[in-house]
Scaffold this motif. Structure first.
Motif, short mmCIF file in Angstrom:
data_model
loop_
_atom_site.label_atom_id
_atom_site.label_comp_id
_atom_site.label_asym_id
_atom_site.label_seq_id
_atom_site.Cartn_x
_atom_site.Cartn_y
_atom_site.Cartn_z
N UNK A 28 0.83 -1.21 0.00
CA UNK A 28 0.00 0.00 0.00
C UNK A 28 0.87 1.25 0.00
N UNK A 29 2.04 1.17 0.64
CA UNK A 29 2.94 2.33 0.63
C UNK A 29 3.46 2.60 -0.77
N UNK A 30 3.57 1.55 -1.57
CA UNK A 30 3.98 1.70 -2.96
C UNK A 30 2.80 2.02 -3.87
N UNK A 31 1.60 2.11 -3.27
CA UNK A 31 0.37 2.36 -4.03
C UNK A 31 0.08 1.25 -5.05
N UNK A 32 0.54 0.02 -4.73
CA UNK A 32 0.25 -1.12 -5.58
C UNK A 32 -1.04 -1.82 -5.14
N UNK A 33 -1.44 -1.56 -3.89
CA UNK A 33 -2.70 -2.08 -3.38
C UNK A 33 -3.51 -0.93 -2.79
N UNK A 34 -4.83 -1.06 -2.90
CA UNK A 34 -5.71 -0.05 -2.34
C UNK A 34 -5.92 -0.36 -0.86
N UNK A 35 -5.82 0.65 0.01
CA UNK A 35 -5.75 0.46 1.45
C UNK A 35 -6.98 -0.25 2.00
N UNK A 36 -8.19 0.10 1.50
CA UNK A 36 -9.40 -0.54 2.04
C UNK A 36 -9.46 -2.01 1.67
N UNK A 37 -9.09 -2.33 0.46
CA UNK A 37 -9.09 -3.72 0.03
C UNK A 37 -8.05 -4.52 0.82
N UNK A 38 -6.87 -3.92 1.01
CA UNK A 38 -5.82 -4.61 1.76
C UNK A 38 -6.24 -4.86 3.20
N UNK A 39 -6.87 -3.86 3.82
CA UNK A 39 -7.31 -4.00 5.22
C UNK A 39 -8.34 -5.10 5.36
N UNK A 40 -9.33 -5.10 4.46
CA UNK A 40 -10.37 -6.12 4.51
C UNK A 40 -9.78 -7.52 4.31
N UNK A 41 -8.88 -7.63 3.37
CA UNK A 41 -8.27 -8.93 3.08
C UNK A 41 -7.43 -9.44 4.25
N UNK A 42 -6.65 -8.55 4.84
CA UNK A 42 -5.79 -8.95 5.96
C UNK A 42 -6.62 -9.36 7.16
N UNK A 43 -7.66 -8.59 7.48
CA UNK A 43 -8.53 -8.95 8.61
C UNK A 43 -9.20 -10.29 8.38
N UNK A 44 -9.70 -10.51 7.18
CA UNK A 44 -10.38 -11.77 6.88
C UNK A 44 -9.40 -12.95 6.95
N UNK A 45 -8.24 -12.82 6.29
CA UNK A 45 -7.28 -13.92 6.26
C UNK A 45 -6.75 -14.22 7.65
N UNK A 46 -6.55 -13.17 8.47
CA UNK A 46 -6.09 -13.39 9.85
C UNK A 46 -7.12 -14.16 10.65
N UNK A 47 -8.38 -13.80 10.51
CA UNK A 47 -9.46 -14.49 11.23
C UNK A 47 -9.54 -15.95 10.81
N UNK A 48 -9.50 -16.20 9.51
CA UNK A 48 -9.58 -17.57 9.01
C UNK A 48 -8.38 -18.38 9.47
N UNK A 49 -7.19 -17.80 9.39
CA UNK A 49 -5.98 -18.52 9.77
C UNK A 49 -5.99 -18.88 11.26
N UNK A 50 -6.34 -17.90 12.11
CA UNK A 50 -6.31 -18.15 13.55
C UNK A 50 -7.45 -19.04 14.01
N UNK A 51 -8.55 -19.10 13.26
CA UNK A 51 -9.66 -19.96 13.65
C UNK A 51 -9.26 -21.42 13.69
N UNK A 52 -8.31 -21.79 12.86
CA UNK A 52 -7.79 -23.16 12.93
C UNK A 52 -6.45 -23.22 13.61
N UNK A 53 -5.67 -22.15 13.50
CA UNK A 53 -4.29 -22.19 13.96
C UNK A 53 -4.09 -22.25 15.45
N UNK A 54 -4.93 -21.56 16.22
CA UNK A 54 -4.72 -21.52 17.67
C UNK A 54 -4.99 -22.88 18.30
#
Length: 761
Positions: free
Chosen positions: A495-521
């Motif tokens: 996002x700092x390089x303006x290669x990703x849009x900040x809202x899309x990146x935030x949504x994706x990171x939050x979703x992937x983190x939730x999915x990963x930790x739901x099984x990972x912990x």
């Protein structure tokens, strides 16, 4: 844009998962195998429960899990001492009974006679005679005879040495310590063949596989293995359904015409982080050398092409260093990236930040050098009773002595302090990037917090307790929240390089983190199926470790998105400057699917791990996941930061291209033509004859197995060559040899001296 539902889902996953992990873990520790005083039928004390703990400490002090395995956890050249003791004790007792019937040994009996004695052995070995009031066990005279014989045998193994086990002569010579370690080995075997109270399953859930005592997969292991596949398919279906329901942009955002980092001036603390990345490459080089030596010990036992290096660097030391250095350099690359990204995303350089970065660097050098030296002195038995504090704790991944462990924790707290003060301005102001900043802060807090789990057990903690907390460090710290942190960092960089849009990146990171930790912990439990745990651990570990694989089904999409970014030079030529750092991120996606996904799930179902635990299919997963995912990510982050801090100068791409492909091909070859075939053949041997045989010298020292070990050489050579080229390239950033030519009109963003990168104070 509101992210409330994402935050609520993440909070529910974290709170709920840790409630389960803590509650079941507490029950697991409370139901651990007891440490009894052991008496003979005539009242003679063989050893006390305290002596068993003393023996555990002796085993730890000489390398512990770096010399063979106990309950399947540790190194793979020497035997699993649990399975080895169990098989040998069973044979001794059968031979004693056969000799009383006039036969030379058990093998000389008829099949009918053998069947009678085997039934007797199963009945006696599986019966739980522990008296919880007196905290004692009374063993038969035959058991006492077996204990004495095996104590003498293991004393000889560790005093005289065994080339086939890569155990040098003089590894343990103190007779009292030898007796104590034998008591510990007996206890691990006793827990493996003795049924829990009011149960027909042993304390280790019937592990290891041993037909002589009727140890086979528990019904729950088979049931939950089947259900794990059901949950895997359901999870994949649900994720694909969700992904298909999301709106897809029908356009690609235009890349900026110029590299955004060209307009930025590197801060003093950012320049100071550069030395971290050079240390990363240096530590990686030493780690590779230790890995090559460790692998060769599996062939030659005590030497390196005839040179008896084991007299100076025994297998236990080289393997300890190989694993510890991997953690050190990978963690250093990620932490240094965080220090670099902090001022970049906040636009703020706190006063004294460079001093803090330099102090932390000094602490890193102290911990790395001190802990490695201490591990050598501890394994060589030169630290006396201080081995736990300054030597080797004996547990893989957390081998470093407690003193160095505490210093490392303090260093991580200092790192967190530096991160918070750099990020504070961005956290307090309202902006689109604030939610991503908050997740960045949470993942940063988690890094020292979950490393602190390694301080939750002590020198005399029971093995079950130590293993429970050790896997918090290995799974939750290394495999869990560090990955979340790295995911957020990559999102910030793009996002700092303006290669990703900040809202899309935030949504994706939050979703992937939730999915990963739901099984990972809760998935942490899949490491503890057979470590003296209760049956509930099998059910939870099987289901949630299967769910860990679910998000990996979309890594192909992530990989192609990264490739699209790397190929964006058609519309923005400057993007080509970041091609190879991005390609290392692509490699992360590939190895995430192969190493963590395919090879991880290969051994994760309980019935699969029952036969494969402690065999070479485990390091297949370890190498492809630890280096393939986290190592590649560390290298990608290193190159990205080195690129971003001086974006106006072109790099020579040929060395990076060679290094990238040689490293990936080398890893592929060493796994596919050596480690994987060895692991598969071992698994077959384990299923057919037992864990003891799959780990025995009789099996591992056969010509075919030795040939497969030698087949690691091509992959190792390719890998080492790629690493050397990459190392020379990074050194060339200091000397100037790795630059092509400056881009016309570029403005340097870092101190320069005749066009050469200066790493900073």
């Amino acid at each position: 844009m509101s992210y409330k539902r994402y935050w609520v889902a993440l909070a529910i996953v974290i709170v709920g998962s840790f409630a389960v992990l803590g509650g079941v873990g507490r029950k697991m520790i409370s139901e651990a195998p007891p440490l009894p005083d052991v008496y003979t039928t005539d009242g003679q004390l063989l050893f006390t429960g305290s002596a068993i703990t003393d023996g555990q400490n002796v085993w730890q002090s000489i390398g512990g899990q770096e010399i063979g395995t106990v309950w399947g956890h540790g190194a793979y050249v020497a035997p699993d001492w649990t399975a080895d003791w169990l098989h040998r004790e069973s044979l001794i007792r059968l031979d004693l009974w056969a000799q009383r019937e006039g036969a030379a040994n058990f093998a000389a009996l008829s099949l009918d006679q053998q069947a009678v004695l085997r039934a007797r052995l199963i009945r006696e070995m599986r019966k739980n005679t522990y008296d919880p009031v007196a905290r004692r066990i009374i063993v038969s005279d035959d058991t006492a005879t077996a204990i004495h014989q095996l104590a003498a045998y293991y004393a000889d193994v560790f005093s005289a040495g065994r080339k086939e086990y890569a155990i040098p002569a003089g590894a343990l010579t103190d007779p009292a310590k030898q007796q104590q370690m034998a008591a510990f080995f007996w206890w691990t075997s006793w827990a493996a063949h003795t049924d829990r109270p009011r149960s027909s399953i042993t304390y280790t859930n019937n592990w290891p596989h041993e037909a002589l005592v009727a140890n086979g997969p528990a019904p729950s292991a088979i049931l939950w293995s089947i259900l794990s596949f059901v949950f895997l398919l359901a999870g994949i279906g649900g994720l694909v359904w969700w992904y298909a329901s999301q709106e897809k942009p029908d356009f690609h955002p235009a890349f900026p015409r110029k590299d955004p980092f060209l307009s930025l001036k590197a801060t003093p603390s950012q320049r100071a982080t550069m030395k971290y990345f050079f240390v990363v490459v240096a530590l990686w080089g030493v780690q590779i050398a230790m890995g090559a030596l460790t692998a060769h010990y599996g062939v030659e036992g005590g030497g390196f092409y005839g040179i008896h290096l084991d007299r100076i660097l025994p297998y236990a030391v080289t393997r300890t260093w190989h694993i510890q250095l991997a953690i050190f350099w990978i963690a250093t690359s990620w932490l240094a990236t965080g220090l670099y990204v902090g001022p970049a995303v906040s636009g703020h350089e706190p006063k004294g930040q460079r001093l803090g970065v330099n102090v932390l660097f000094g602490a890193l050098v102290l911990v790395v050098g001190g802990s490695l030296a201490g591990e050598w002195f501890g394994i060589e038995q030169k630290l006396g009773n201080l081995w736990f504090w300054f030597g080797d704790q004996g547990y893989t991944y957390v081998d470093l002595g407690r003193f160095w462990q505490i210093l490392l924790f303090v260093g991580l707290v200092l790192w967190l302090f530096l991160m918070v003060r750099a990020l504070k301005p961005a956290l307090v102001r309202s902006s689109e990037s604030r939610p991503l900043m908050v997740l960045f802060l949470i993942s940063s807090i988690a890094i020292p917090l979950f490393y602190a789990a390694g301080l939750m057990y002590g020198q005399r903690s029971e093995l079950v307790t130590a293993e429970y907390w050790r896997w918090w460090v290995v799974h939750l710290w290394v495999e869990g929240f560090f990955e979340v942190f790295a995911t957020v960092v990559i999102a910030f960089l793009f996002t700092r390089l303006n290669l990703l849009e900040i809202r899309s990146a935030t949504r994706t990171v939050l979703f992937s983190t939730t999915i990963f930790l739901s099984g990972g912990i809760i998935g942490t439990f899949h490491h503890l199926y057979f470590a003296g745990s209760s049956p509930a651990v099998i059910a939870l570990g099987a289901v949630f470790s299967a769910l860990e694989v679910v998000p990996l089904t979309l890594v192909g999409y992530e990989a192609w998105e990264n490739i699209r970014l790397a190929r964006g030079r058609s519309s923005a030529p400057w993007v080509a400057n970041y091609k190879w750092p991005i390609y290392f991120f692509v490699a992360v996606s590939f190895w995430n699917m192969v190493g963590a996904g395919l090879f991880g799930f290969l051994i994760n179902p309980p019935v699969a791990l029952y036969y494969m635990q402690g065999l070479n299919l485990t390091p297949v997963h370890g190498h492809t996941a630890l280096f393939g995912v986290y190592g590649m990510l560390g290298l990608g982050l290193t190159l990205f930061c080195l690129r971003a801090i001086r974006p106006g100068v072109q790099w020579k791409e040929r060395p990076l291209q060679l290094a990238f492909w040689l490293i990936n091909l080398g890893l592929t070859f060493m796994v596919v033509i050596s480690m994987l075939p060895i692991g598969i053949l071992q698994a077959i041997a384990s299923i057919q004859q037992g864990t003891w045989y799959a780990r025995s010298a009789d099996f591992l020292q056969t010509p075919s197995m030795q040939f497969l070990r030698w087949m690691r050489v091509p992959g190792d050579v390719l890998f080492a060559a790629g690493a050397a080229i990459l190392g020379l390239f990074v050194v060339g950033l200091i000397t100037g040899h790795s630059y092509a030519r400056p881009i016309a009109g570029s403005t340097s963003t870092i101190e320069e001296k005749e066009g050469v990168l200066v790493a900073g104070d």
